[in-house]
Design an enzyme around this catalytic site. Sequence first.
Site, short mmCIF file in Angstrom:
data_model
loop_
_atom_site.label_atom_id
_atom_site.label_comp_id
_atom_site.label_asym_id
_atom_site.label_seq_id
_atom_site.Cartn_x
_atom_site.Cartn_y
_atom_site.Cartn_z
N GLY A 1 7.39 4.00 -9.56
CA GLY A 1 8.83 4.05 -9.81
C GLY A 1 9.29 5.18 -10.72
O GLY A 1 10.48 5.50 -10.73
N GLY B 1 10.25 7.75 -6.37
CA GLY B 1 10.23 6.39 -6.88
C GLY B 1 11.44 6.02 -7.71
O GLY B 1 12.01 4.92 -7.57
N LYS C 1 -3.44 8.91 5.10
CA LYS C 1 -2.36 7.98 5.41
C LYS C 1 -2.69 7.12 6.62
O LYS C 1 -2.34 5.94 6.67
CB LYS C 1 -1.06 8.75 5.64
#
Length: 313
Positions: free
Chosen positions: A12, A17, A139
């Site tokens: 975050g 984020g 990924k």
Amino acid sequence: MELKSKVLIIGGTGYLGKRLVKASLEQGHETYVLQRPEIGVDIEKIQMLLSFKKQGARLVIGSFNDHRSLVEALKLVDVVICAVSGVHFRSHQILLQLKLVEAIKEAGNIKRFLPSEFGTDPAKMVDAIEPGRVSFDDKMTVRKAIEDAGIPYTYVSANCFAGYFVGGLCQVGHILPSHDSVTLYGDGNVKSIYVDEDDIAAYTIKTIDDPRTLNKTLYLRPPANILSQREVVGLWEKLIGKEVHKTSLSEQEFLNIMKDKNYAEQVGLTHYYHIFYHGCLANFEIGKDGEEASALYPDIKYVKVEDYLKQYL
């Protein structure tokens, strides 16, 4: 009215984020932010976390190195969004999410997982060249783990972050537009897609309670922002009232430049190579396994490239 999901955001304090936290709060979600001990005495991140708290977010301590802390954090929420950075290619930081997958499996209550992607769709990059394909491969490894575990997901393909690409007129190593000159990749006519970072966050949060995006990829393709590099430069020229000098870099010249760079730089340049010479972001149709964000959420008035450029005047 249906209750909004409780959201946990990991990463975050990062570039995207912090925008996800803001968008989640603005859209009325009970928002939790993972406070990782690894930030140590980074005062700016500590102050950012405290500012989230003042805005109504809840901080929960947890670490990728502490499985139990992740499980306990996940039990507080319905949805988890991971925005850890993938720029540390050698350390395969994206693969930290495999620990998160294990924690989600144990917690057993997560209704939607949005892993850290937010760029080029890795499923479309099976032919990417080395060494840049490492980020796509990592990924896809995370995706396989998610799907093998039967975890409900949404993947977000946000394409080019405007701050990194539009500001520098798509040139590597530039984040401010020149009034004098620009280097075009090839003829500069290959289409790409640019999205304001706050818009990326807004679209992402919109999707978490939407059944239409369950187990699908959300593609961010704002129609006005599907532009070639030459068109982006043209918009800038229109704003400043003059033409800039243009030179062209051929595909082979670009590859030659890559050879002289270090590993991390080569990884980044590989992405530019596929975007601006091969058009990997816009050279395919969205199939049945995907949805387009601006079509699903027309209420979001996205920032157009021309308007984004005005801040540099």
